[in-house]
Design an enzyme around this catalytic site. Structure first.
Site, PDB file in Angstrom:
ATOM      1  N   SER A 100      -0.534  -0.963  -6.145  1.00 50.90           N
ATOM      2  CA  SER A 100      -0.394  -2.143  -6.987  1.00 50.90           C
ATOM      3  C   SER A 100       0.301  -1.806  -8.293  1.00 50.90           C
ATOM      4  CB  SER A 100      -1.773  -2.720  -7.311  1.00 50.90           C
ATOM      5  OG  SER A 100      -2.348  -3.267  -6.162  1.00 50.90           O
ATOM      6  N   HIS A 151       0.799  -1.220   0.000  1.00 53.76           N
ATOM      7  CA  HIS A 151       0.000   0.000   0.000  1.00 53.76           C
ATOM      8  C   HIS A 151       0.834   1.272   0.000  1.00 53.76           C
ATOM      9  CE1 HIS A 151      -4.318  -1.419   0.821  1.00 53.76           C
ATOM     10  NE2 HIS A 151      -3.651  -2.349   0.188  1.00 53.76           N
ATOM     11  N   GLU A 191       4.656 -33.965  -1.666  1.00 58.63           N
ATOM     12  CA  GLU A 191       3.422 -33.414  -2.224  1.00 58.63           C
ATOM     13  C   GLU A 191       3.760 -32.654  -3.512  1.00 58.63           C
ATOM     14  OE1 GLU A 191      -0.105 -33.366  -0.042  1.00 58.63           O
ATOM     15  OE2 GLU A 191       1.062 -35.085  -0.688  1.00 58.63           O
ATOM     16  N   LYS A 247     -14.626  -7.685  -7.520  1.00 59.18           N
ATOM     17  CA  LYS A 247     -13.878  -8.507  -8.481  1.00 59.18           C
ATOM     18  C   LYS A 247     -13.115  -9.608  -7.751  1.00 59.18           C
ATOM     19  CE  LYS A 247     -10.998  -7.942 -12.575  1.00 59.18           C
ATOM     20  NZ  LYS A 247     -10.444  -6.980 -13.525  1.00 59.18           N
ATOM     21  N   ASP A 248     -12.449  -9.232  -6.647  1.00 54.59           N
ATOM     22  CA  ASP A 248     -11.751 -10.233  -5.829  1.00 54.59           C
ATOM     23  C   ASP A 248     -12.732 -11.268  -5.290  1.00 54.59           C
ATOM     24  OD1 ASP A 248      -9.398  -8.937  -6.236  1.00 54.59           O
ATOM     25  OD2 ASP A 248      -9.224  -8.083  -4.228  1.00 54.59           O
TER      26      ASP A 248
END
Lengths: 271, 201, 443
Positions: C224, C220, C292, C248-249
């Protein structure tokens, strides 16, 4: 649009790598080819066949249980929803057939009593050493989660139980071992225990090795995954919820972004 | 950017087209998120309830043959002590002679009977075997174990049991007579399976 | 992005709180009106998805720990008890196990997105390094969590991986052995080992959560990055975080959870290995030990090197190199979309990561070893050679003048842009644009 396509490509690639790798790693396991069977519990809507599980328990109890423990199961499980669902009285009767060691009593001694529904399945041997001693050094594995503990679990168990054959002429067998087409290395310590008619079926199902193997495999699958039916049922509801939720979110997203897109459109047409 | 308003681009706030539909959609999305979150919370809470193996261990069998008149034994059921006393004739008589109106808790608290059954000695004791009293030996005040099972223990003013934590006194039928406990000690579900054996739970 | 707070407390209580602990102001400034580049694509939603997943893993993990017994005798059986007897135990356990895979899937997409769009470049170096730190902590946490099942794969994974440290014996004789015994608390993997793995598995997620807070904080400050890699210049380049990006997220998260739920409910063991349903046996090693899926590329790198110590060093180096990427990449621009040469190397890198994953699952012999070495070599060459060299010799494509221009085309955006038009070579230098944006922000 280009960005979207590219994003989708990356997403697809990542999803592919996630999805493909484990199946590749499973395929890398050694051992003979195992044929896939059709099972009643295949996702997403499959269920266990109660009668089959009940027959499977009978096969386990009459044949397998002579050597193999199922330490994670209790008699009460036989009456629980999603399983063989024996009646309460039947579960008590099945439990009471087993002599369970309990104690110590007031004089400090262990004693035998008939089993109760809350008891674990009676184990054939007191411990692993006793099991080995009785089986020529080989330890019969616990069967509680066997259907999940082998690659292709149920398919493998069925193939193994029906895989006893005469060894090829040039195959060198060790003493005390038995030839099995499905077992990795083909030499298994467990003898062929299933023959047609060894367990009596009362519901009209033909008493064949193939049916015994199918039924006991189904029973072992339920034993390994006792909440499978509940999982599918809850899953169906969750999936429906999530899909509707996703549609709502998509429409909301469209509604929220529409003012941006409309303004962009206006800005574009101005020029 | 210093001028950021509710949206970073202020010109977007003055859009006239259909804000109500947008708001409705946002509320719907929020409602779905709330329902989903609440549903996801339930397994996280329910897992703390007694599990299937705990619930299934609910029955025990007890042999009463060695318990002579005037003696008491304590057995474990669901992780709690169950007091079993083979009461003397005097103890039974004493319990019978208590007026219901003298009891702080007039209900039998017997899980084998209706919730409203009165706290008479018949309703507290074993069916047709009045000397036998089988009850959960937990003080109904704050869960301590009252004294009175062993021979020399102080049994309180009423000759039954006495809780050392806050001084609750129970009579020979396990009914609260004095002290802070609000209820009689509970009678668990049980039945005689033979003359000398009971099954609790 | 540093900007003046626009929070207006609306009630008496809000005003009271605002002068004491201004959390509503923080939320309003950082997650409501916070300006985000308007052209963020769906790859930018994985940060939010990862936050959801971290919360889900911690929540399911805390309740699983209420039933789990970290003793060698009871660990495996206590998990089976969770699966069989505990209310919803099967759901909690499968959600936690599949959740770990989902966490890595989302993290890898998140990391490759950062790599593709140059999100590690100035001024976001610390943001990237914190992300690498989270990845490292995730690896440790996932590894320890897998060991707690105490099945055959768990046990032998712990044995093999902890034995890596014994390779230090070839540097300082005796030190590696001493270190391994310290990790084990004995002469083999046993009860003390399991107990400390459990303790640390419980601790690490909270450290991850702490570093995530720093990661978001570091995000922040510069704000972004975006698919063009061009800096935010005017307010028309951004939209407020809420409602545009929350929704959107949220949509992306629900889509991701459909995949997650599909695995949990219909194929919960698909990503696992059947050997881990065999209780740990210190006397029998499984025929084929595989980690894994999310560790397979690193496992392939480990096995590609014939020397024990060098293999270990290569495996750790493959993660360590991520920390210094911001200084290895010499490109003047961020986004690979505008880098015609580097683009090919990038996709080759993706292919080699997937290939290493495939090779990590195979038996280490013959051609597999050869190809593991080839792709391992490229893995390191990509960072140590391609990044510095291609950045210097490559001529990037023309960048859009602004984010707005990239969305609307060159003419439409000219109106709101206050700055005089610049040629693309100046725009291509992030430093100058950032300085301008920062100056604007501190007004």
């Amino acid at each position: 649009m280009r960005l979207l396509r590219r994003s989708l490509a990356i997403l697809a690639l990542c999803a592919f790598s996630a999805a493909a790798l484990p199946s590749i790693s499973h395929a890398a396991g050694e051992g003979p080819e195992i044929a896939a069977q059709e099972w009643s519990w295949a996702p997403p809507f499959g269920r266990f066949d109660r009668a089959q599980l009940q027959r499977g328990y009978k096969v386990y109890q009459r044949v397998c249980a002579n050597c193999h423990s199922m330490n994670l199961l209790s008699y009460r499980n036989l009456g629980e929803p999603g399983g063989p669902q024996f009646s309460e009285a039947a579960v008590s009767a099945l439990a009471a057939q087993a002599q369970i060691t309990d104690g110590p009593d007031d004089t400090g001694k262990m004693f035998q009593r008939p089993g109760r529904p809350s008891d674990r399945f009676r184990a054939p041997y007191a411990n692993a050493q006793a099991a080995r001693a009785a089986n020529g050094g080989a330890l019969p594995p616990d069967l509680s989660v066997m259907a999940k503990a082998r690659p292709k679990g149920p398919d493998y168990i069925y193939a193994m139980l029906t895989g006893y054959e005469d060894p090829p002429v040039d195959f060198k067998m060790s003493t005390g071992m038995h030839y099995n087409a499905a077992f990795p290395g083909h030499q298994i310590a467990m003898p062929n225990v299933l023959v047609d008619g060894v367990v009596e079926y009362t519901d009209g199902t033909e008493a064949t090795v193939s049916n015994y193997s199918k039924d006991v495999t189904a029973f072992l699958m339920w034993a390994a995954e006792p909440h499978l039916e509940q999982r599918y049922q809850v899953g169906a509801r969750i999936m429906i919820f999530l899909i509707v939720f996703a549609i709502v979110m998509y429409l909301t997203k469209k509604a929220v972004w529409s003012r941006v897109h409309r303004r962009d459109h206006a800005a574009k047409s101005e020029t | 950017m210093a001028s950021s308003d509710t949206s970073a681009d202020p010109s977007l706030d003055h859009e006239e087209n259909d804000p109500s539909r947008r708001d409705v959609m946002m509320i719907a999305a929020g409602a779905f998120a709330a329902i989903g979150g609440a549903a996801a919370l339930w397994p996280l809470l329910d897992q703390m309830n007694p599990d299937a193996s705990t619930l299934s261990l609910a029955t025990i069998e007890v042999d009463l043959a060695p318990v002579e008149e005037g003696q008491a034994i304590t057995v474990m059921w669901r992780g709690k002590p169950v007091f079993i006393r083979n009461r003397t004739a005097e103890e039974v008589e004493e319990a019978r002679n208590v007026e219901l109106s003298a009891l702080p808790d007039p209900l039998a608290r017997n899980m084998n009977l209706a919730d409203t059954a009165p706290a008479t000695d018949e309703n507290r004791a074993a069916l047709d075997k009045e000397p036998w009293l089988v009850m959960i030996g937990v003080c109904t005040h704050l869960g301590c174990i009252p004294q009175g099972q062993s021979v020399g223990a102080y049994k309180g003013e009423y000759g039954g049991w006495f809780c050392p934590c806050h001084g609750s006194s129970y009579d020979t039928a396990g009914r609260i007579r004095k002290g802070p406990a609000p209820e009689n000690m509970y009678i668990p579900p049980y039945a005689f399976t033979s003359d000398t054996k009971i099954k609790i739970g | 992005m540093a900007h003046e707070s626009t929070y207006q407390p609306t009630s008496g209580f809000a005003r009271w709180l605002d002068s004491r602990l201004p959390i509503p102001r923080l939320v309003h400034d950082q997650f409501v009106v916070f300006p985000a580049p308007r052209n963020l694509n769906y790859l930018w939603t994985f940060g939010a998805i990862l936050s959801f997943l971290l919360v889900a893993q911690i929540a399911t993990g805390i309740v699983l720990a209420m039933h789990y017994q970290p003793t060698t005798a009871d660990a495996f059986n206590s998990i089976e008890k969770i699966m069989r007897d505990v209310n919803w135990g099967w759901l909690l356990r499968y959600a936690h196990a599949v959740g770990a895979s989902m966490f890595f899937l989302a993290a890898y997409i998140h990391m490759f997105r950062g790599l593709y769009y140059g999100s590690y470049k100035a001024p976001r170096e610390i943001l990237w390094i914190l992300g690498c730190l989270i990845f490292l902590l995730m690896i440790a946490t996932a590894f320890m969590g897998y060991s707690l099942v105490w099945g055959q794969m768990s046990f032998w994974a712990v044995t093999v991986i902890t034995n890596l440290f014994s390779s230090l014996d070839s540097v300082i004789p005796g030190f590696g052995t001493m270190l391994v015994q310290w990790i084990w608390g004995g002469f083999s993997v046993g009860e003390p080992t399991l107990n400390r793995l459990f303790s640390l598995h419980y601790l690490f997620p909270f450290i991850i959560a702490g570093v995530v807070v720093l990661h978001v904080w570091a995000l922040h400050i510069p704000g972004s990055n975006n698919p063009t890699g061009v800096d935010v210049k005017t307010s028309s380049d951004t939209l407020s975080f809420h409602p545009y990006f929350t929704i959107k997220d949220g949509f992306a998260a629900v889509m991701f959870f459909i995949l997650f739920a599909g695995l949990v409910f219909y194929a919960p063991n698909y990503l696992g290995h059947s050997d881990n349903y065999i209780p740990a046996d210190p006397l029998v090693t499984p025929a084929h030990i595989v980690p894994e899926w999310y560790f397979l590329p690193f496992y392939a790198i480990l096995r590609a090197i014939p020397d024990k110590l060098m293999g270990v060093i290569a495996m750790f180096a493959s993660i360590a190199v991520l920390f210094v990427i911001p200084w290895l990449d010499t490109s003047r621009i961020r986004s690979v979309s505008y880098r015609p040469i580097f683009k090919w190397f990038f996709w080759l890198f993706i292919i080699s990561c997937i290939a290493l994953g495939y090779l990590g699952a195979q038996v280490a012999e013959g051609w597999y070893v050869f190809f593991s070495r080839v792709f391992t070599a490229y893995y390191f060459a990509f960072f140590l050679l391609v990044m510095p060299i291609v950045g210097l010799i490559e001529k990037p494509k023309r960048l859009p003048g602004s984010i707005t221009e990239s969305v609307l085309g060159p003419q439409a955006s000219s109106a709101p842009v206050a700055k005089p038009p610049k040629d693309s070579s100046v725009d291509a230098m992030p430093g100058g644009a950032v300085a301008a944006a920062a100056a604007e922000g501190r007004a």
